[in-house]
Design an enzyme around this catalytic site. Structure first.
Site, short mmCIF file in Angstrom:
data_model
loop_
_atom_site.label_atom_id
_atom_site.label_comp_id
_atom_site.label_asym_id
_atom_site.label_seq_id
_atom_site.Cartn_x
_atom_site.Cartn_y
_atom_site.Cartn_z
N HIS A 13 -17.13 -57.45 0.59
CA HIS A 13 -17.75 -58.63 1.20
C HIS A 13 -18.28 -59.63 0.16
O HIS A 13 -19.39 -60.15 0.28
CB HIS A 13 -18.86 -58.22 2.17
CG HIS A 13 -18.36 -57.54 3.41
ND1 HIS A 13 -17.17 -57.85 4.02
CD2 HIS A 13 -18.91 -56.55 4.18
CE1 HIS A 13 -17.00 -57.09 5.09
NE2 HIS A 13 -18.03 -56.29 5.20
N HIS A 56 -20.16 -61.33 10.52
CA HIS A 56 -20.39 -59.89 10.64
C HIS A 56 -21.46 -59.58 11.69
O HIS A 56 -22.34 -58.74 11.46
CB HIS A 56 -20.77 -59.33 9.27
CG HIS A 56 -20.36 -57.92 9.06
ND1 HIS A 56 -20.87 -56.87 9.81
CD2 HIS A 56 -19.47 -57.36 8.21
CE1 HIS A 56 -20.33 -55.75 9.40
NE2 HIS A 56 -19.47 -56.01 8.44
N GLU A 77 -14.22 -58.65 13.35
CA GLU A 77 -14.25 -59.58 12.23
C GLU A 77 -12.85 -60.14 11.99
O GLU A 77 -12.02 -59.50 11.34
CB GLU A 77 -14.72 -58.85 10.97
CG GLU A 77 -16.04 -58.10 11.13
CD GLU A 77 -16.20 -56.99 10.09
OE1 GLU A 77 -16.25 -57.29 8.89
OE2 GLU A 77 -16.25 -55.82 10.49
C1 GLA Z 1 -17.09 -54.01 7.18
C2 GLA Z 1 -16.43 -52.93 6.41
C3 GLA Z 1 -17.16 -51.66 6.65
C4 GLA Z 1 -18.61 -51.80 6.26
C5 GLA Z 1 -19.22 -52.95 6.97
C6 GLA Z 1 -20.61 -53.24 6.49
O1 GLA Z 1 -16.88 -53.90 8.51
O2 GLA Z 1 -15.07 -52.81 6.73
O3 GLA Z 1 -16.57 -50.63 5.95
O4 GLA Z 1 -18.70 -52.02 4.87
O5 GLA Z 1 -18.45 -54.09 6.81
O6 GLA Z 1 -21.44 -52.14 6.49
#
Ligand code: GLA
Length: 362
Positions: free
Chosen positions: A116, A187, A327
């Site tokens: 991220h 998110h 997402e």
């Molecule tokens: C995304 C990733 C997950 C996790 C979340 C945050 O969805 O794919 O693996 O890292 O973000 O916790």
């Protein structure tokens, strides 16, 4: 005044108010966007969606996204609650990539991986807000300087949140001074029964992809685009979330649940430039949520890493499966897979992405 949960009607509006002060001393505002059926709150730190209230089948408004009590709690957060994530959403393997022959090193924040956008990604940055009350919308923008979190190019990025009837429309734009990678998403953790009400396992999900991206032990796509048919990833018809999570499937075990990208290609029908990526139905509240997008993929994440250490604004601890994230994005680790859609943005080009979170009835 922000309407309380007791208020049954919302009115089209957009307004801003002070929310808090960061440890850096910078002030953060909260923006409230309203239609007659939806109330959305966004803060300027991390361009985070901190609240969405929507009506249940009896017309009672309720909180449907996980959130924290105050700004100090958001500064501690490492689960990306409600955040705009960038410069590159999801994972880049081994914290590096090569673009036009130049290798770029990125700070890592999940073992050897950059997750991220790195340890101080867009989710932990202050954005400037431009309100548009007549459109119930806000445009948040920021400049990510050349070299921020290792990424090349000075990036001017914006995200616009607009509340239109039952829709929260989210539009991203970015321009760069040098070739770079861009992959922005949001998110937000949804629980249509209600934030803090426990697990989402009784809710049903559809994900419209015919193929998905299997992951390796570090949860990075292997490069394969695998057919969902005859696997627990076949969510083309509405499926009880809890009926799949405990299966023996190796892919589910690697992610401790769902944490995968589905491919949104021509096999998913398009309508006015977007495709439906996913739909969630909650029989208890009567709420549904559809996510429409113009992206090549969508991540369905079943809240697997919520471990009870985070206390929500409701005073309850958030645990595994207490919410889900949908997402829309381009494929994780795209810079290491030539056959994945490109995430490269070049000077003179504009990065644009558009997602719609559409609330409705079961
Ligand atoms: C995304 C990733 C997950 C996790 C979340 C945050 O969805 O794919 O693996 O890292 O973000 O916790």
């Amino acid at each position: 005044m922000i309407p309380t949960m007791a208020d049954h009607t919302f009115a089209p509006d957009a307004r801003s108010e002070p929310y808090g002060v960061l440890t850096s001393g910078d002030a953060v505002d909260r923006i409230v966007l309203e239609s007659s059926t939806l109330l959305v709150e966004v803060i300027t730190w991390g361009a985070r969606v901190t609240s969405i209230r929507s009506h249940d089948r009896d017309g009672r408004p309720g909180e449907v996204v996980l959130g924290l009590g105050d700004l100090a709690a958001y500064e501690q957060d490492r689960n990306y609650l409600g955040a705009c994530v960038g410069r590159f959403a999801n994972r880049i393997a081994a914290g590096s990539f090569t673009l036009d022959g130049t290798r770029h090193e990125l700070p890592t924040n999940e073992g050897p991986t950059t997750l991220h956008g790195g340890p101080e990604g867009f989710d932990r940055r202050l954005w400037r807000a431009e309100l548009n009350p007549t459109a119930s919308s806000v445009r948040l923008h920021r400049v990510s300087e050349d070299g921020e979190m290792g990424f090349p190019g000075r990036l001017e990025a914006s995200v616009t949140y607009a509340v239109e009837g039952n829709d929260l429309a989210v539009s991203y734009e970015a321009r760069t001074s040098a070739p770079t990678l861009v992959n922005l998403t949001n998110h937000t953790y949804f629980n249509l029964t209600g934030s803090g009400s426990g697990t989402v396992e009784h809710q049903s999900i559809m994900v419209d992809g015919v193929r998905y991206l299997p992951i390796d032990k570090l949860r990075i796509p292997t490069g394969e685009l695998r057919a969902v048919a005859d696997t627990p990833f076949d969510l083309r018809t509405s499926t009880l979330i809890g009926s799949r999570l405990r299966g023996a499937d190796e892919q589910l075990r690697r992610a401790c649940g769902f944490d995968h990208t589905w491919v949104l290609d021509d096999s998913v029908p398009e309508s006015a430039g977007t495709r439906r990526a996913a739909r969630v139905d909650d029989p208890r509240s009567g709420r549904s949520l559809e996510v429409w997008t113009d992206r090549p993929g969508v991540q369905f994440y079943s809240g697997n890493f919520l471990d009870g250490t985070v206390r929500g604004r409701d005073g309850v601890s958030y645990r595994q499966t207490d919410a889900l994230c949908i997402e829309p994005h381009t494929f994780p680790d795209a810079p290491h897979h030539d056959h994945f859609p490109s995430a490269v943005l070049r000077p003179g080009d504009v990065y644009r992405a558009h997602d719609i979170y559409r609330f409705g009835r079961v």
